[in-house]
Design a protein around this motif. Structure first.
Motif, PDB file in Angstrom:
ATOM      1  N   GLU A  74      13.677  14.849   2.031  1.00  0.00           N
ATOM      2  CA  GLU A  74      14.679  14.703   0.978  1.00  0.00           C
ATOM      3  C   GLU A  74      14.811  13.249   0.536  1.00  0.00           C
ATOM      4  O   GLU A  74      14.909  12.341   1.363  1.00  0.00           O
ATOM      5  CB  GLU A  74      16.033  15.203   1.485  1.00  0.00           C
ATOM      6  N   GLN A  75      14.846  13.051  -0.762  1.00  0.00           N
ATOM      7  CA  GLN A  75      15.102  11.725  -1.301  1.00  0.00           C
ATOM      8  C   GLN A  75      16.592  11.393  -1.264  1.00  0.00           C
ATOM      9  O   GLN A  75      16.958  10.233  -1.104  1.00  0.00           O
ATOM     10  CB  GLN A  75      14.606  11.624  -2.749  1.00  0.00           C
ATOM     11  N   SER A  76      17.447  12.400  -1.409  1.00  0.00           N
ATOM     12  CA  SER A  76      18.889  12.187  -1.475  1.00  0.00           C
ATOM     13  C   SER A  76      19.596  13.163  -0.556  1.00  0.00           C
ATOM     14  O   SER A  76      19.196  14.333  -0.451  1.00  0.00           O
ATOM     15  CB  SER A  76      19.400  12.377  -2.908  1.00  0.00           C
ATOM     16  N   PHE A  77      20.649  12.691   0.102  1.00  0.00           N
ATOM     17  CA  PHE A  77      21.475  13.582   0.920  1.00  0.00           C
ATOM     18  C   PHE A  77      22.826  12.917   1.169  1.00  0.00           C
ATOM     19  O   PHE A  77      23.001  11.705   0.999  1.00  0.00           O
ATOM     20  CB  PHE A  77      20.791  13.941   2.244  1.00  0.00           C
TER      21      PHE A  77
ATOM     22  N   SER B 187       0.820  -1.208   0.000  1.00  0.00           N
ATOM     23  CA  SER B 187       0.000   0.000   0.000  1.00  0.00           C
ATOM     24  C   SER B 187       0.858   1.264   0.000  1.00  0.00           C
ATOM     25  O   SER B 187       0.433   2.318  -0.475  1.00  0.00           O
ATOM     26  CB  SER B 187      -0.923   0.017   1.224  1.00  0.00           C
ATOM     27  N   THR B 188       2.080   1.148   0.517  1.00  0.00           N
ATOM     28  CA  THR B 188       3.005   2.289   0.549  1.00  0.00           C
ATOM     29  C   THR B 188       3.860   2.345  -0.705  1.00  0.00           C
ATOM     30  O   THR B 188       4.055   3.410  -1.291  1.00  0.00           O
ATOM     31  CB  THR B 188       3.915   2.199   1.790  1.00  0.00           C
ATOM     32  N   PHE B 189       4.384   1.187  -1.112  1.00  0.00           N
ATOM     33  CA  PHE B 189       5.264   1.122  -2.276  1.00  0.00           C
ATOM     34  C   PHE B 189       4.499   0.442  -3.413  1.00  0.00           C
ATOM     35  O   PHE B 189       4.349  -0.783  -3.423  1.00  0.00           O
ATOM     36  CB  PHE B 189       6.533   0.344  -1.934  1.00  0.00           C
ATOM     37  N   THR B 190       4.036   1.236  -4.338  1.00  0.00           N
ATOM     38  CA  THR B 190       3.138   0.719  -5.382  1.00  0.00           C
ATOM     39  C   THR B 190       3.886   0.170  -6.597  1.00  0.00           C
ATOM     40  O   THR B 190       3.309  -0.566  -7.393  1.00  0.00           O
ATOM     41  CB  THR B 190       2.177   1.822  -5.836  1.00  0.00           C
ATOM     42  N   THR B 191       5.147   0.525  -6.742  1.00  0.00           N
ATOM     43  CA  THR B 191       5.944   0.035  -7.869  1.00  0.00           C
ATOM     44  C   THR B 191       7.273  -0.510  -7.362  1.00  0.00           C
ATOM     45  O   THR B 191       7.698  -0.208  -6.234  1.00  0.00           O
ATOM     46  CB  THR B 191       6.233   1.146  -8.890  1.00  0.00           C
ATOM     47  N   MET B 192       7.940  -1.296  -8.194  1.00  0.00           N
ATOM     48  CA  MET B 192       9.244  -1.829  -7.818  1.00  0.00           C
ATOM     49  C   MET B 192      10.251  -0.712  -7.618  1.00  0.00           C
ATOM     50  O   MET B 192      11.056  -0.733  -6.683  1.00  0.00           O
ATOM     51  CB  MET B 192       9.737  -2.799  -8.892  1.00  0.00           C
TER      52      MET B 192
ATOM     53  N   GLN C 239      16.951   7.490  -1.557  1.00  0.00           N
ATOM     54  CA  GLN C 239      15.748   6.692  -1.345  1.00  0.00           C
ATOM     55  C   GLN C 239      14.709   7.098  -2.380  1.00  0.00           C
ATOM     56  O   GLN C 239      14.311   8.263  -2.413  1.00  0.00           O
ATOM     57  CB  GLN C 239      15.167   6.932   0.043  1.00  0.00           C
ATOM     58  N   ASN C 240      14.273   6.170  -3.212  1.00  0.00           N
ATOM     59  CA  ASN C 240      13.266   6.528  -4.217  1.00  0.00           C
ATOM     60  C   ASN C 240      11.949   6.942  -3.572  1.00  0.00           C
ATOM     61  O   ASN C 240      11.225   7.782  -4.113  1.00  0.00           O
ATOM     62  CB  ASN C 240      13.049   5.368  -5.182  1.00  0.00           C
TER      63      ASN C 240
ATOM     64  N   SER D 113      16.320   1.663  -2.640  1.00  0.00           N
ATOM     65  CA  SER D 113      17.224   2.635  -2.031  1.00  0.00           C
ATOM     66  C   SER D 113      18.648   2.297  -2.461  1.00  0.00           C
ATOM     67  O   SER D 113      18.962   1.137  -2.747  1.00  0.00           O
ATOM     68  CB  SER D 113      17.120   2.615  -0.506  1.00  0.00           C
ATOM     69  N   TYR D 114      19.510   3.331  -2.465  1.00  0.00           N
ATOM     70  CA  TYR D 114      20.889   3.143  -2.916  1.00  0.00           C
ATOM     71  C   TYR D 114      21.840   3.898  -1.992  1.00  0.00           C
ATOM     72  O   TYR D 114      21.512   4.988  -1.498  1.00  0.00           O
ATOM     73  CB  TYR D 114      21.070   3.642  -4.352  1.00  0.00           C
TER      74      TYR D 114
END
Length: 305
Positions: free
Chosen positions: A201-204, A153-158, A189-190, A163-164
């Motif tokens: 923030e997605q990236s830091f 329900s939170t992550f709808t796509t692959m 984090q996507n 995360s990297y």
């Protein structure tokens, strides 16, 4: 104050490395006269400390199995005698498998309780510190990809589950008595945590710093710290820099570390993004790391301390 500690650690690492490099001329000539080759120095006893990974590698055809555990709060509203000072609660458990493809290249697989995160890691030793001082630093490169396979329900796509992390680990041993390392880190984090508010923030970038003080030939004291360079993760959003202290014991093929830290999470991906616990609120916990090495070579090259 915390930023100043990082600067001091960087300065000490650089100055110490230069000093040892300058004073290594005699030892280098001596080694040459004995027709000996430079030997890589074992800066740490294990591939992990409290929060950080180290420059140490699993050797070719060796397999390292790790169990890392974090209990609940020792004190505060969620700790105390009602939870046996956190022992009744489990915040995170990490199982890790590290394999040496070669002496300088490892493939690692791990799984964390928090977020049900599964991560694949590639680790490459770019430079080793050597016993003759010709190379005063060890530099290891680390790359991770993580996926959270559940919570649909939170992550709808692959893609949204991924995360990297990219990290350079730079370390130096001062005659085996003191080991220092710093680790510049980039995290992506996507799906950023927390998911709301929208300015997460997605990236830091982040910086980790750690020290190990040798107590005996088989024991040491560890200090481990991390600081995310994130406008979002400031005290106004109740985020805290992770800080841990550990006591490390080497017994044969095992390395055992018992520690206290405010960080709930074990994986760097979770730890750098999610740490919100404060020492001042009693939100610190006991943890431990057990590392067991299996050697499939039949012979083992001993690194010099």
């Amino acid at each position: 104050m915390k930023k100043h500690l990082l600067i001091v650690a960087l300065f000490a690492l650089t100055v110490g490395a230069k000093a040892q490099q300058k004073s290594a001329a005699d030892s280098l000539m001596s080694a040459m006269s004995k027709d000996e080759k430079p030997v890589p120095v074992a800066i740490f006893k294990s591939t992990r400390l409290v929060l950080s990974q180290t420059t140490e590698m699993v050797k070719k055809n060796e397999f390292n199995f790790q169990i890392i555990h974090r209990f609940g709060d020792i004190a505060g509203s969620n700790g105390g005698g009602q939870t046996a000072f956190g022992i009744d609660r489990v915040n995170d458990v990490f199982f890790g498998f590290e394999y040496g493809v070669s002496d300088n290249f490892n493939v690692d697989l791990g799984r964390s309780t928090i977020g049900q995160l599964i991560q694949l890691e590639l680790k490459y030793a770019l430079v080793h510190q050597t016993s003759d001082g010709s190379s005063p630093l060890a530099v290891t490169l680390l790359g991770e990809a993580g996926v959270q396979p559940y919570q649909q329900s939170t992550f709808t796509t692959m893609s949204s589950r991924m995360s990297y992390l990219a990290q350079a680990i730079i370390a130096h041993s001062f005659n085996g008595a003191l080991s220092l390392q710093v680790s510049p880190t980039y995290l992506r984090q996507n799906t950023a945590f927390p998911i709301s508010p929208a300015n997460t923030e997605q990236s830091f970038f982040a910086l980790q710093a750690a020290a190990r003080i040798k107590l005996t030939n088989h024991t040491g004291f560890i200090v481990d710290y991390a600081h995310p360079f994130s406008d979002f993760r400031k005290n106004t959003y109740d985020f805290q820099d992770p800080l841990g202290f550990g006591y490390e014991v080497e017994t044969g093929g095992h390395v055992f570390t018992v520690n206290i830290t405010n960080a709930n999470s074990i994986s760097e991906m979770n730890m750098l993004a999610r740490s919100q616990q404060r020492y001042s609120r009693g939100q610190y916990r006991i943890g431990f790391t057990i590392s067991r090495m299996f050697d499939f070579n039949g012979s083992h090259k001993k690194m010099k301390e």
